[in-house]
Design a protein around this motif. Structure first.
Motif, PDB file in Angstrom:
ATOM      1  N   UNK A 110      -5.243 -17.718  11.734  1.00 36.57           N
ATOM      2  CA  UNK A 110      -4.904 -19.007  12.141  1.00 36.57           C
ATOM      3  C   UNK A 110      -5.111 -18.937  13.648  1.00 36.57           C
ATOM      4  N   UNK A 111      -6.124 -20.217  14.118  1.00 33.92           N
ATOM      5  CA  UNK A 111      -6.319 -20.487  15.473  1.00 33.92           C
ATOM      6  C   UNK A 111      -7.801 -19.563  15.727  1.00 33.92           C
ATOM      7  N   UNK A 112      -8.395 -18.598  14.885  1.00 36.25           N
ATOM      8  CA  UNK A 112      -9.449 -17.971  14.759  1.00 36.25           C
ATOM      9  C   UNK A 112      -9.726 -17.414  16.142  1.00 36.25           C
ATOM     10  N   UNK A 113      -8.605 -16.476  16.318  1.00 29.50           N
ATOM     11  CA  UNK A 113      -8.994 -15.811  17.614  1.00 29.50           C
ATOM     12  C   UNK A 113     -10.229 -14.895  17.857  1.00 29.50           C
ATOM     13  N   UNK A 114     -10.756 -14.933  19.072  1.00 29.35           N
ATOM     14  CA  UNK A 114     -12.105 -14.471  19.171  1.00 29.35           C
ATOM     15  C   UNK A 114     -12.116 -13.008  19.155  1.00 29.35           C
ATOM     16  N   UNK A 115     -11.125 -12.056  19.347  1.00 29.32           N
ATOM     17  CA  UNK A 115     -11.226 -10.783  18.994  1.00 29.32           C
ATOM     18  C   UNK A 115     -10.886 -10.161  17.448  1.00 29.32           C
ATOM     19  N   UNK A 116     -10.644 -11.200  16.601  1.00 29.87           N
ATOM     20  CA  UNK A 116     -10.302 -10.945  15.412  1.00 29.87           C
ATOM     21  C   UNK A 116     -11.762 -10.673  14.363  1.00 29.87           C
ATOM     22  N   UNK A 117     -11.837  -9.401  13.871  1.00 27.35           N
ATOM     23  CA  UNK A 117     -12.937  -9.177  12.961  1.00 27.35           C
ATOM     24  C   UNK A 117     -12.967  -9.650  11.643  1.00 27.35           C
ATOM     25  N   UNK A 118     -13.790 -10.541  11.371  1.00 32.55           N
ATOM     26  CA  UNK A 118     -13.918 -10.910   9.961  1.00 32.55           C
ATOM     27  C   UNK A 118     -14.658 -10.171   9.111  1.00 32.55           C
TER      28      UNK A 118
END
Length: 200
Positions: A110-118
Motif C-alpha cells: 500500500x502506498x507503493x513505497x519506492x524501495x519496494x521490489x516488485x
C-alpha cells in the motif's frame, strides 16, 4: 523526381532481392538518385516546399560539397520516412499474425513505497489473431515470489491472489520457460509472426 529518365538512372540503386526487395525500397533508391543530382539551390527549394530546415548545419565556413551533403541527407530522410509510413502492412491489416497480450500481476505494498521490489506473481498471456481479432488460446500460471515471499494484505485484496496459491507455484525462471515452450508449440516466431503487448 519521378520521370522515366530519372527512374532509369536510379535502376542501379535498386536493392537486391532479400530483406529490402519490397518495391518501397526501390522507390526510395530512385528518389535518392534524383536528390543526388540536385543543385544546392534545388535542394533548398525542395526542403522549403516541405517546410524543412534549409540551413547548412552548425559547421562554420563549410565547403560547398559539405553543405550539399547536409541538405541531401535531410531531404532523403524526409522522403524515406514518408515512403515507409505510406507502406501497407504485409498481410493487409497488421505486421504480425498474432499479438500476445500480457497482463502481469505483481507483489505490491500500500502506498507503493519506492524501495519496494516488485515481483511477478501471475503470468497470463492471451493469444489474439490479428486477422480475425479472435482470441485463439491463452496461457496462465502463478509465480512464487522469492525476494518478498509473503504477500501483503493489500496485495491479496488488490489482485485476488492468495498466499497458498503462490506458495504452490513455480519460481519465475521455470514459468518463463513454460511460456516460451507454449509459444514454441504454437509456432510463434517460426511459422507465425507475433508481437508482445503489455500495459506497462
Amino acid at each position: 523526381c519521378g520521370n522515366k529518365d530519372q527512374e532509369a538512372d536510379g535502376k542501379d540503386l535498386a536493392p537486391s532481392p532479400g530483406a529490402f526487395s519490397d518495391p518501397v525500397y526501390k522507390e526510395i533508391a530512385i528518389t535518392n538518385g534524383c536528390i543526388n543530382r540536385m543543385s544546392r539551390d534545388e535542394l533548398r527549394n525542395k526542403l522549403a516546399e516541405f517546410r524543412l530546415d534549409t540551413r547548412q548545419g552548425h559547421v562554420t565556413k563549410p565547403l560547398v560539397s559539405g553543405v550539399k551533403d547536409v541538405l541531401k541527407k535531410r531531404l532523403k530522410n524526409y522522403y524515406k520516412k514518408q515512403k515507409l509510413m505510406q507502406k501497407e502492412p504485409p498481410n493487409g491489416g497488421s505486421y504480425y499474425d498474432y499479438i500476445c497480450v500480457v497482463d502481469f500481476e505483481a507483489t505490491c505494498e500500500e502506498g507503493n513505497p519506492p524501495e519496494f521490489v516488485h515481483e511477478i506473481i501471475e503470468f497470463p498471456v492471451v493469444l489474439l489473431n490479428t486477422r480475425t481479432l479472435e482470441i485463439e488460446d491463452a496461457f496462465q500460471q502463478y509465480v512464487k515470489p522469492e525476494i518478498n515471499p509473503k504477500l501483503s494484505a493489500f496485495c491479496i485484496g488488490l489482485t485476488g491472489i492468495t498466499q497458498d496459491v503462490v506458495d504452490k507455484a513455480d519460481a519465475f525462471p521455470q514459468v518463463l520457460q513454460n511460456v516460451v515452450e507454449w509459444m514454441r508449440q504454437r509456432e510463434l516466431g517460426t511459422k507465425y509472426s507475433y508481437s508482445m503487448l503489455t500495459d506497462g
